[in-house]
Design a protein around this motif. Structure first.
Motif, PDB file in Angstrom:
ATOM      1  N   ARG A 190      36.046 -63.267   7.294  1.00 38.10           N
ATOM      2  CA  ARG A 190      35.736 -64.098   8.547  1.00 38.10           C
ATOM      3  C   ARG A 190      37.072 -64.649   8.962  1.00 38.10           C
ATOM      4  NH1 ARG A 190      34.797 -66.510  12.300  1.00 38.10           N
ATOM      5  NH2 ARG A 190      33.320 -67.670  12.931  1.00 38.10           N
ATOM      6  N   TRP A 191      37.987 -65.129   8.159  1.00 38.50           N
ATOM      7  CA  TRP A 191      38.990 -65.902   8.760  1.00 38.50           C
ATOM      8  C   TRP A 191      40.402 -65.378   8.244  1.00 38.50           C
ATOM      9  CZ3 TRP A 191      34.719 -68.519   6.338  1.00 38.50           C
ATOM     10  CH2 TRP A 191      34.153 -69.457   7.111  1.00 38.50           C
ATOM     11  N   PRO A 192      40.787 -64.199   8.589  1.00 36.59           N
ATOM     12  CA  PRO A 192      41.952 -63.585   7.973  1.00 36.59           C
ATOM     13  C   PRO A 192      42.914 -64.480   8.444  1.00 36.59           C
ATOM     14  CG  PRO A 192      40.988 -62.392  10.005  1.00 36.59           C
ATOM     15  CD  PRO A 192      39.982 -63.109   9.470  1.00 36.59           C
ATOM     16  N   GLU A 193      43.013 -65.253   9.599  1.00 35.13           N
ATOM     17  CA  GLU A 193      44.127 -66.069  10.081  1.00 35.13           C
ATOM     18  C   GLU A 193      44.563 -67.135   8.868  1.00 35.13           C
ATOM     19  OE1 GLU A 193      40.563 -67.999  11.366  1.00 35.13           O
ATOM     20  OE2 GLU A 193      41.352 -65.981  11.524  1.00 35.13           O
ATOM     21  N   LEU A 194      43.621 -67.544   8.065  1.00 35.34           N
ATOM     22  CA  LEU A 194      43.528 -68.535   7.194  1.00 35.34           C
ATOM     23  C   LEU A 194      44.448 -67.795   5.824  1.00 35.34           C
ATOM     24  CD1 LEU A 194      40.502 -70.521   6.953  1.00 35.34           C
ATOM     25  CD2 LEU A 194      42.550 -71.474   7.805  1.00 35.34           C
ATOM     26  N   ASN A 195      44.651 -66.456   5.958  1.00 32.71           N
ATOM     27  CA  ASN A 195      45.067 -66.079   4.764  1.00 32.71           C
ATOM     28  C   ASN A 195      46.154 -65.036   4.918  1.00 32.71           C
ATOM     29  OD1 ASN A 195      42.735 -66.860   2.863  1.00 32.71           O
ATOM     30  ND2 ASN A 195      41.548 -65.739   4.119  1.00 32.71           N
ATOM     31  N   LYS A 196      46.651 -64.851   6.097  1.00 33.40           N
ATOM     32  CA  LYS A 196      47.494 -64.059   6.488  1.00 33.40           C
ATOM     33  C   LYS A 196      48.967 -64.541   5.830  1.00 33.40           C
ATOM     34  CE  LYS A 196      50.092 -63.004  10.862  1.00 33.40           C
ATOM     35  NZ  LYS A 196      50.054 -63.100  12.154  1.00 33.40           N
ATOM     36  N   GLU A 197      49.447 -65.737   5.862  1.00 35.20           N
ATOM     37  CA  GLU A 197      50.567 -66.301   5.206  1.00 35.20           C
ATOM     38  C   GLU A 197      50.486 -65.870   3.515  1.00 35.20           C
ATOM     39  OE1 GLU A 197      51.653 -70.144   6.141  1.00 35.20           O
ATOM     40  OE2 GLU A 197      51.397 -69.867   8.041  1.00 35.20           O
ATOM     41  N   PHE A 198      49.547 -65.944   3.197  1.00 39.68           N
ATOM     42  CA  PHE A 198      49.214 -65.685   1.514  1.00 39.68           C
ATOM     43  C   PHE A 198      49.544 -64.500   1.320  1.00 39.68           C
ATOM     44  CE2 PHE A 198      46.556 -64.135  -1.721  1.00 39.68           C
ATOM     45  CZ  PHE A 198      47.046 -64.812  -2.702  1.00 39.68           C
ATOM     46  N   PHE A 199      48.925 -63.415   2.106  1.00 35.38           N
ATOM     47  CA  PHE A 199      49.176 -62.086   1.828  1.00 35.38           C
ATOM     48  C   PHE A 199      50.678 -61.430   2.391  1.00 35.38           C
ATOM     49  CE2 PHE A 199      44.272 -61.961   2.371  1.00 35.38           C
ATOM     50  CZ  PHE A 199      44.285 -61.346   0.818  1.00 35.38           C
ATOM     51  N   GLN A 200      51.260 -62.042   3.210  1.00 38.58           N
ATOM     52  CA  GLN A 200      52.657 -61.744   3.717  1.00 38.58           C
ATOM     53  C   GLN A 200      53.448 -62.245   2.575  1.00 38.58           C
ATOM     54  OE1 GLN A 200      52.680 -63.703   7.460  1.00 38.58           O
ATOM     55  NE2 GLN A 200      52.142 -61.875   8.723  1.00 38.58           N
ATOM     56  N   ALA A 201      53.258 -63.346   1.948  1.00 39.56           N
ATOM     57  CA  ALA A 201      54.158 -63.727   0.894  1.00 39.56           C
ATOM     58  C   ALA A 201      54.114 -62.909  -0.232  1.00 39.56           C
ATOM     59  CB  ALA A 201      53.773 -65.163   0.540  1.00 39.56           C
ATOM     60  N   ARG A 202      52.775 -62.504  -0.500  1.00 39.17           N
ATOM     61  CA  ARG A 202      52.805 -61.432  -1.737  1.00 39.17           C
ATOM     62  C   ARG A 202      53.345 -60.255  -1.407  1.00 39.17           C
ATOM     63  NH1 ARG A 202      51.212 -63.404  -6.226  1.00 39.17           N
ATOM     64  NH2 ARG A 202      50.232 -61.307  -6.735  1.00 39.17           N
ATOM     65  N   GLN A 203      53.356 -59.779  -0.239  1.00 38.48           N
ATOM     66  CA  GLN A 203      53.697 -58.462   0.089  1.00 38.48           C
ATOM     67  C   GLN A 203      55.310 -58.598   0.133  1.00 38.48           C
ATOM     68  OE1 GLN A 203      52.709 -55.491   0.344  1.00 38.48           O
ATOM     69  NE2 GLN A 203      50.386 -56.417   0.248  1.00 38.48           N
ATOM     70  N   SER A 204      56.040 -59.568   0.496  1.00 29.29           N
ATOM     71  CA  SER A 204      57.267 -59.898   0.464  1.00 29.29           C
ATOM     72  C   SER A 204      58.111 -59.929  -1.048  1.00 29.29           C
ATOM     73  CB  SER A 204      57.878 -61.067   1.013  1.00 29.29           C
ATOM     74  OG  SER A 204      57.717 -61.190   2.634  1.00 29.29           O
ATOM     75  N   ARG A 205      57.084 -60.607  -1.841  1.00 27.79           N
ATOM     76  CA  ARG A 205      57.719 -60.596  -3.136  1.00 27.79           C
ATOM     77  C   ARG A 205      57.519 -59.276  -3.816  1.00 27.79           C
ATOM     78  NH1 ARG A 205      54.722 -65.983  -5.168  1.00 27.79           N
ATOM     79  NH2 ARG A 205      53.144 -65.233  -3.928  1.00 27.79           N
TER      80      ARG A 205
END
Length: 84
Positions: free
Chosen positions: A65-80
Motif C-alpha cells: 500500500r505504501w511503497p514510498e514509506l519503504n523505498k529508502e529501506f530497500f534502497q539501503a539494503r540493495q546498496s549494502r
C-alpha cells in the motif's frame, strides 16, 4: 479472535484506523520480532503472538500500500548487497 482483540486494543490506544496512516516496514518487522522474543522469553503480560501476527500482517499491507514509506529501506539494503 486474538488478532481481532489486538486490533481492538490498538484502536483504543492509538485511535480507530490509525494504522491506515501507514508504517515503515522496518518498524513493523522490528516490533514483530520483539514480540516473538518476548514470547519466547516467557513474558505473558500481553498476547505477544497476536501482536507479532498483527505486525507481520501490517508489514505485508504496508509493503503493497505504501511503497514510498519503504523505498529508502530497500534502497539501503540493495546498496549494502552490492558493496559485499
Amino acid at each position: 479472535r486474538r488478532l481481532a482483540q489486538t486490533y481492538a486494543e490498538g484502536a483504543i490506544k492509538y485511535g480507530a484506523y490509525n494504522w491506515e496512516k501507514g508504517f515503515p516496514l522496518v518498524d513493523l518487522l522490528n516490533h514483530a520480532i520483539r514480540h516473538i522474543y518476548l514470547y519466547l522469553d516467557g513474558d505473558r503480560i500481553e498476547d505477544h503472538l497476536a501482536h507479532a501476527l498483527w505486525n507481520l500482517g501490517a508489514a505485508c499491507h504496508s509493503e503493497e500500500r505504501w511503497p514510498e514509506l519503504n523505498k529508502e529501506f530497500f534502497q539501503a539494503r540493495q546498496s549494502r548487497k552490492k558493496q559485499t
